[in-house]
Scaffold this motif. Structure first.
Motif, short mmCIF file in Angstrom:
data_model
loop_
_atom_site.label_atom_id
_atom_site.label_comp_id
_atom_site.label_asym_id
_atom_site.label_seq_id
_atom_site.Cartn_x
_atom_site.Cartn_y
_atom_site.Cartn_z
N VAL A 77 37.21 39.60 36.33
CA VAL A 77 36.03 38.83 36.76
C VAL A 77 36.39 37.37 36.99
N SER A 78 37.45 36.90 36.34
CA SER A 78 37.84 35.49 36.47
C SER A 78 38.18 35.13 37.91
N TYR A 79 38.65 36.09 38.69
CA TYR A 79 38.96 35.82 40.10
C TYR A 79 37.68 35.46 40.86
N GLU A 80 36.62 36.20 40.60
CA GLU A 80 35.34 35.89 41.24
C GLU A 80 34.80 34.54 40.76
N GLU A 81 34.93 34.30 39.48
CA GLU A 81 34.43 33.04 38.94
C GLU A 81 35.16 31.86 39.55
N ALA A 82 36.47 32.00 39.76
CA ALA A 82 37.24 30.92 40.38
C ALA A 82 36.77 30.68 41.81
N ALA A 83 36.47 31.75 42.54
CA ALA A 83 35.98 31.59 43.90
C ALA A 83 34.61 30.94 43.92
N VAL A 85 33.45 28.84 41.67
CA VAL A 85 33.65 27.43 41.33
C VAL A 85 34.12 26.65 42.54
N ASP A 86 34.92 27.28 43.40
CA ASP A 86 35.38 26.61 44.61
C ASP A 86 34.30 26.52 45.68
N GLY A 87 33.12 27.06 45.41
CA GLY A 87 32.01 26.94 46.35
C GLY A 87 31.85 28.10 47.30
N ALA A 88 32.51 29.23 47.06
CA ALA A 88 32.41 30.38 47.95
C ALA A 88 31.08 31.08 47.73
N THR A 100 34.20 39.68 50.37
CA THR A 100 35.10 39.97 51.49
C THR A 100 36.49 39.38 51.33
N GLU A 101 36.61 38.26 50.56
CA GLU A 101 37.90 37.59 50.46
C GLU A 101 38.57 37.74 49.10
N VAL A 102 37.85 38.27 48.12
CA VAL A 102 38.44 38.46 46.80
C VAL A 102 38.45 39.94 46.42
N ILE A 103 37.28 40.55 46.38
CA ILE A 103 37.16 41.92 45.88
C ILE A 103 37.79 42.92 46.84
N LEU A 104 37.43 42.86 48.11
CA LEU A 104 37.92 43.86 49.05
C LEU A 104 39.44 43.79 49.25
#
Length: 360
Positions: A251-257, A259-262, A269-273
């Protein structure tokens, strides 16, 4: 687009690797032979490797023997390798490619007349495209080739909508069940598990009712309606499979995205998939095969002009006899795309069935 580009790049790498593998094996063999000749390497280890390789080849040969038998039946011209009066015969006595030519049929691009009107005039420029003949089976004594190309087109027009409809449901459902908390989530998960276990058998049991409903609404000979049914049967298992795969993505990958404003759609589309590429490829293949290989429902619902490849193969069986050579050739040509798909998608299937979105 980055996900698609990555898949294409990996497939290109697989093709390149397959082409250069014999060269690499030759180089390794020559290097080992020179090393043994110079006394730098003991011949025991290469012999062990050679023995293990030969054993693996024997196992593979035994597993592929049924395919070889079907190939010999197709090449025999009359199916003689199945029914042989002279005992076991591993090679056809009179090999012929006519059964395969009968399956493929003519490969001819007809000529066309193209007319282009010139502006501000009553004149027109006419172009005649040439007829391109890649294969004319009448030159080989075949007058009535099979309807393989029609069956192939029907299978494509069933399988592709099946994949599109199913993936539009599987991907958001998998993400929601993996990442979101909502009312009745556990009950929906248990329902998916139940449908995963009994969905196939339940579908066959309800076939008569399904046929009745399709006839009443006039969809009994519709390839799109059949694709909708296939997509519905593919959703439970593949949703659970992809959901389990997404659970392995931190889940930290999504949280980082975030935080970056995604925004949420970019997170998906750019993290999970992209991280779910192996799972997506596995689900894609399983869903495609649902529409490509299913027989019972397709034979029940479709008319003759819309028969898919499995039903077309079965239609070769006569009441009193089976044309084994043509039947075997049809089966091999039918199965060839599937073998190629499994060959190039092996890495994705292995990763997709590992139930983890991360390696290591």
């Amino acid at each position: 687009m980055s996900l698609i580009r990555g898949v294409i790049d990996k497939i290109a790498d697989d093709v390149t690797s397959a082409v250069y593998t014999p060269i690499e094996i030759g180089r390794d063999t020559a290097y080992t032979a020179h090393s043994i000749a110079r006394g730098e390497t003991s011949p025991v280890e290469p012999l062990k490797t050679l023995g293990a390789t030969m054993g693996a080849l024997v196992v593979v040969a035994l597993l592929l023997f049924p395919v070889y038998w079907i190939l010999m039946s197709a090449l025999s011209g009359s199916g003689g390798s199945i029914y042989s009066t002279n005992g076991l015969s591993l090679l056809p006595q009179n090999p012929s490619l006519k059964p395969f030519l009968w399956v493929v049929g003519d490969l001819i691009v007809p000529g066309y007349t193209i007319s282009v009107n010139l502006p501000f005039t009553d004149l027109a420029v006419v172009f005649n495209t040439p007829e391109l003949v890649f294969l004319d089976v009448s030159n080989y004594g075949i007058d009535r080739p099979s309807n393989f190309k029609q069956f192939f087109w029907n299978s494509l027009t069933v399988s592709i909508p099946t994949v599109i409809i199913a993936m539009c449901l599987i991907i958001p459902a998998s993400y929601a069940l993996s990442r979101r908390k909502f009312i009745f989530r556990r009950k929906i998960l248990f329902t998916y598990v139940l449908l995963t276990q009994v969905g196939g058998g339940l579908g066959i049991a309800l076939l008569i009712g399904l046929y009745t409903v399709y006839v009443q609404v006039g969809l009994n000979n519709s390839k799109l309606a059949l694709a909708v049914y296939y997509a519905a049967t593919a959703v439970p298992f593949n949703t659970w499979l992809l959901k389990t795969y997404m659970d392995g993505i931190p889940v930290s990958y999504e949280e980082a995205a975030v935080v970056d404003g995604a925004p949420p759609w970019r997170v998906v589309t750019e993290v999970i998939l992209p991280l779910s590429a192996a799972g997506l490829a596995t689900v894609f293949i399983f869903t495609f095969l649902t529409g490509w290989t299913e027989f019972v429902v397709a034979q029940t619902l479709l008319g003759t002009e819309n028969y898919t490849l499995p039903v077309g193969l079965y239609s070769l069986v006569d009441e009193y006899s089976i044309p084994w050579a043509r039947f075997s050739a049809f089966a091999l040509v039918f199965a060839s795309p599937l073998m190629l798909v499994y060959f190039f998608a092996q890495r994705y299937i292995e990763g997709g069935l590992s139930f983890s979105g991360m390696e290591g």
